[in-house]
Motif scaffolding. Sequence first.
Motif, PDB file in Angstrom:
ATOM      1  N   GLU A 194      13.140  -5.975 -10.015  1.00  0.00           N
ATOM      2  CA  GLU A 194      14.096  -5.050  -9.177  1.00  0.00           C
ATOM      3  C   GLU A 194      13.148  -3.680  -8.879  1.00  0.00           C
ATOM      4  O   GLU A 194      13.153  -3.359  -7.667  1.00  0.00           O
ATOM      5  CB  GLU A 194      15.330  -4.724  -9.760  1.00  0.00           C
ATOM      6  CG  GLU A 194      16.050  -3.984  -8.745  1.00  0.00           C
ATOM      7  CD  GLU A 194      17.566  -3.687  -9.308  1.00  0.00           C
ATOM      8  OE1 GLU A 194      18.384  -2.734  -8.623  1.00  0.00           O
ATOM      9  OE2 GLU A 194      18.122  -4.315 -10.160  1.00  0.00           O
ATOM     10  N   ALA A 195      12.464  -3.203  -9.898  1.00  0.00           N
ATOM     11  CA  ALA A 195      11.690  -2.100  -9.593  1.00  0.00           C
ATOM     12  C   ALA A 195      10.279  -2.261  -8.545  1.00  0.00           C
ATOM     13  O   ALA A 195       9.920  -1.443  -7.710  1.00  0.00           O
ATOM     14  CB  ALA A 195      11.099  -1.608 -11.039  1.00  0.00           C
ATOM     15  N   VAL A 196      10.164  -3.704  -8.573  1.00  0.00           N
ATOM     16  CA  VAL A 196       9.112  -3.915  -7.559  1.00  0.00           C
ATOM     17  C   VAL A 196       9.366  -4.071  -6.153  1.00  0.00           C
ATOM     18  O   VAL A 196       8.888  -3.371  -5.241  1.00  0.00           O
ATOM     19  CB  VAL A 196       8.188  -5.259  -8.020  1.00  0.00           C
ATOM     20  CG1 VAL A 196       7.481  -5.717  -6.861  1.00  0.00           C
ATOM     21  CG2 VAL A 196       7.712  -5.141  -9.284  1.00  0.00           C
ATOM     22  N   HIS A 197      10.520  -4.637  -5.848  1.00  0.00           N
ATOM     23  CA  HIS A 197      10.935  -5.094  -4.634  1.00  0.00           C
ATOM     24  C   HIS A 197      12.220  -4.434  -4.130  1.00  0.00           C
ATOM     25  O   HIS A 197      12.831  -4.511  -3.080  1.00  0.00           O
ATOM     26  CB  HIS A 197      11.108  -6.370  -4.122  1.00  0.00           C
ATOM     27  CG  HIS A 197      11.732  -7.326  -5.339  1.00  0.00           C
ATOM     28  ND1 HIS A 197      13.258  -7.244  -5.907  1.00  0.00           N
ATOM     29  CD2 HIS A 197      11.388  -8.406  -6.111  1.00  0.00           C
ATOM     30  CE1 HIS A 197      13.652  -8.060  -6.624  1.00  0.00           C
ATOM     31  NE2 HIS A 197      12.451  -8.625  -7.044  1.00  0.00           N
ATOM     32  N   SER A 256      -6.246  -6.617  -4.437  1.00  0.00           N
ATOM     33  CA  SER A 256      -4.553  -6.276  -4.109  1.00  0.00           C
ATOM     34  C   SER A 256      -4.298  -6.268  -2.573  1.00  0.00           C
ATOM     35  O   SER A 256      -5.532  -5.607  -1.996  1.00  0.00           O
ATOM     36  CB  SER A 256      -4.017  -5.244  -5.071  1.00  0.00           C
ATOM     37  OG  SER A 256      -4.507  -4.103  -4.541  1.00  0.00           O
ATOM     38  N   LEU A 257      -3.258  -6.413  -2.127  1.00  0.00           N
ATOM     39  CA  LEU A 257      -3.109  -6.212  -0.616  1.00  0.00           C
ATOM     40  C   LEU A 257      -3.034  -4.748  -0.316  1.00  0.00           C
ATOM     41  O   LEU A 257      -3.726  -4.194   0.606  1.00  0.00           O
ATOM     42  CB  LEU A 257      -1.368  -6.588  -0.436  1.00  0.00           C
ATOM     43  CG  LEU A 257      -1.096  -6.340   1.058  1.00  0.00           C
ATOM     44  CD1 LEU A 257      -1.821  -7.385   1.911  1.00  0.00           C
ATOM     45  CD2 LEU A 257       0.314  -7.007   1.090  1.00  0.00           C
ATOM     46  N   HIS A 296       4.319   3.128   5.389  1.00  0.00           N
ATOM     47  CA  HIS A 296       5.733   2.932   5.312  1.00  0.00           C
ATOM     48  C   HIS A 296       6.248   2.093   4.252  1.00  0.00           C
ATOM     49  O   HIS A 296       7.382   1.471   4.116  1.00  0.00           O
ATOM     50  CB  HIS A 296       6.196   2.145   6.563  1.00  0.00           C
ATOM     51  CG  HIS A 296       5.316   1.288   7.135  1.00  0.00           C
ATOM     52  ND1 HIS A 296       4.043   1.273   7.213  1.00  0.00           N
ATOM     53  CD2 HIS A 296       5.783  -0.080   7.437  1.00  0.00           C
ATOM     54  CE1 HIS A 296       3.422   0.073   7.652  1.00  0.00           C
ATOM     55  NE2 HIS A 296       4.753  -0.566   7.712  1.00  0.00           N
ATOM     56  N   ARG A 297       5.209   1.650   3.419  1.00  0.00           N
ATOM     57  CA  ARG A 297       5.499   0.536   2.427  1.00  0.00           C
ATOM     58  C   ARG A 297       5.868   1.147   1.160  1.00  0.00           C
ATOM     59  O   ARG A 297       4.845   1.618   0.238  1.00  0.00           O
ATOM     60  CB  ARG A 297       4.300  -0.397   2.111  1.00  0.00           C
ATOM     61  CG  ARG A 297       4.556  -1.505   1.384  1.00  0.00           C
ATOM     62  CD  ARG A 297       3.124  -2.199   0.914  1.00  0.00           C
ATOM     63  NE  ARG A 297       3.252  -3.678   0.373  1.00  0.00           N
ATOM     64  CZ  ARG A 297       2.510  -3.651  -0.773  1.00  0.00           C
ATOM     65  NH1 ARG A 297       1.762  -3.026  -1.451  1.00  0.00           N
ATOM     66  NH2 ARG A 297       2.917  -5.176  -1.337  1.00  0.00           N
ATOM     67  N   VAL A 298       7.113   1.446   0.703  1.00  0.00           N
ATOM     68  CA  VAL A 298       7.559   2.211  -0.508  1.00  0.00           C
ATOM     69  C   VAL A 298       7.525   1.091  -1.396  1.00  0.00           C
ATOM     70  O   VAL A 298       7.153   1.309  -2.634  1.00  0.00           O
ATOM     71  CB  VAL A 298       8.803   2.825  -0.119  1.00  0.00           C
ATOM     72  CG1 VAL A 298       9.222   3.495  -1.474  1.00  0.00           C
ATOM     73  CG2 VAL A 298       8.757   4.160   0.874  1.00  0.00           C
ATOM     74  N   LEU A 329       7.762  -7.122   5.457  1.00  0.00           N
ATOM     75  CA  LEU A 329       6.806  -5.921   5.588  1.00  0.00           C
ATOM     76  C   LEU A 329       5.570  -6.348   5.116  1.00  0.00           C
ATOM     77  O   LEU A 329       4.163  -6.261   5.882  1.00  0.00           O
ATOM     78  CB  LEU A 329       7.329  -4.739   4.968  1.00  0.00           C
ATOM     79  CG  LEU A 329       6.394  -3.653   4.853  1.00  0.00           C
ATOM     80  CD1 LEU A 329       5.897  -3.225   6.212  1.00  0.00           C
ATOM     81  CD2 LEU A 329       6.918  -2.501   4.120  1.00  0.00           C
ATOM     82  N   ASP A 330       5.454  -7.052   4.085  1.00  0.00           N
ATOM     83  CA  ASP A 330       4.205  -7.485   3.191  1.00  0.00           C
ATOM     84  C   ASP A 330       3.443  -8.700   4.255  1.00  0.00           C
ATOM     85  O   ASP A 330       2.187  -8.785   4.542  1.00  0.00           O
ATOM     86  CB  ASP A 330       4.193  -8.009   1.796  1.00  0.00           C
ATOM     87  CG  ASP A 330       4.686  -6.658   1.067  1.00  0.00           C
ATOM     88  OD1 ASP A 330       4.523  -5.802   1.421  1.00  0.00           O
ATOM     89  OD2 ASP A 330       4.615  -7.048  -0.272  1.00  0.00           O
TER      90      ASP A 330
END
Length: 229
Positions: free
Chosen positions: A54-57, A132-133, A146-148, A154-155
Motif C-alpha cells: 500500500e505504501a508503494v501504490h 528503474s523507470l 506528477h508521479r507521487v 500513469l506508469d
Amino acid sequence: MREIIFDTETTGLDPQGGDRLVEIGCIEMINRVPTGRTYHAYFNPGRSMPAGAEAVHGLSDVFLSDKPPFPEKAAELIEFLGDAKLVAHNAGFDFGFLNMELSLCAMDPVCRTRMIDTVALAKVRHPGAKLSLDALCSRYGIDRSHRVKHGALLDAELLAQLYVELTGGRQIGLGLVAEAAANDASSSAITQRQRVFRAPRPHTASEGELARHAAFVATLAAPLWLSAR
C-alpha cells in the motif's frame, strides 16, 4: 504495428504465493505513436493489502472493497489486448501476475513470445546504469513530477514515452522518411522527363562587340598592359 504498453500493481511480489493483481493500465500504440485508446481497471483481490504494498501504490482495502474481482473484467481486458505485442518494464513480473489471474479464470495464458521487456532494452543501451523507470525517465528527460506514488496507468504512460526513446527516439519514422524521399525522387524524375531544354546560348563575342571593344581600348591613355612590355 499495434503494441500495448502496460503496467500492473499488486499486493506483493509473488503470484504463486498468494499475491494478487489489483490494478492494470494499458496504452495502445500504433507504429510507436499513442492512439489515445487506453484500458484501466482496479480489482478487488479478495485478500488484505499488506502495508508495504500500500505504501508503494496507495491502494487500500477500503478503496478496493467495491471494485470487481478480476474474472469480471478478464474478457474485456483480453479483448483490448488483442494479438498485439505487450510492452512492460521488467515484463516477466507483469506477465507472471496477468497469467496467474487468467489461470484462476480457466483462461489461456498470454504467450510470452508477445513480451517486450524495456528493462532488457535498457540494459543493451545503457549497460551498468540504473534501470528503474524513475532513473530512465530522468536519463531521457521524461517529466514524472506528477508521479507521487506508483499507478498502473500513469506508469504505462511514462513507459510509453520511454519505449519510444529506447527504440529510436523521435526518429523512429525513418521508414516513412525514406518512402517520402523515394516519392520525391520519382516526382523529380517525372519532372526531368517533362522538362523542355533550351539550346545553349552563344558565349563568343560577336563581330560588332569586338569592334566596339577595340574602339574603347583605343581611347585609353597609356594602358598598364602596354607599359609593362
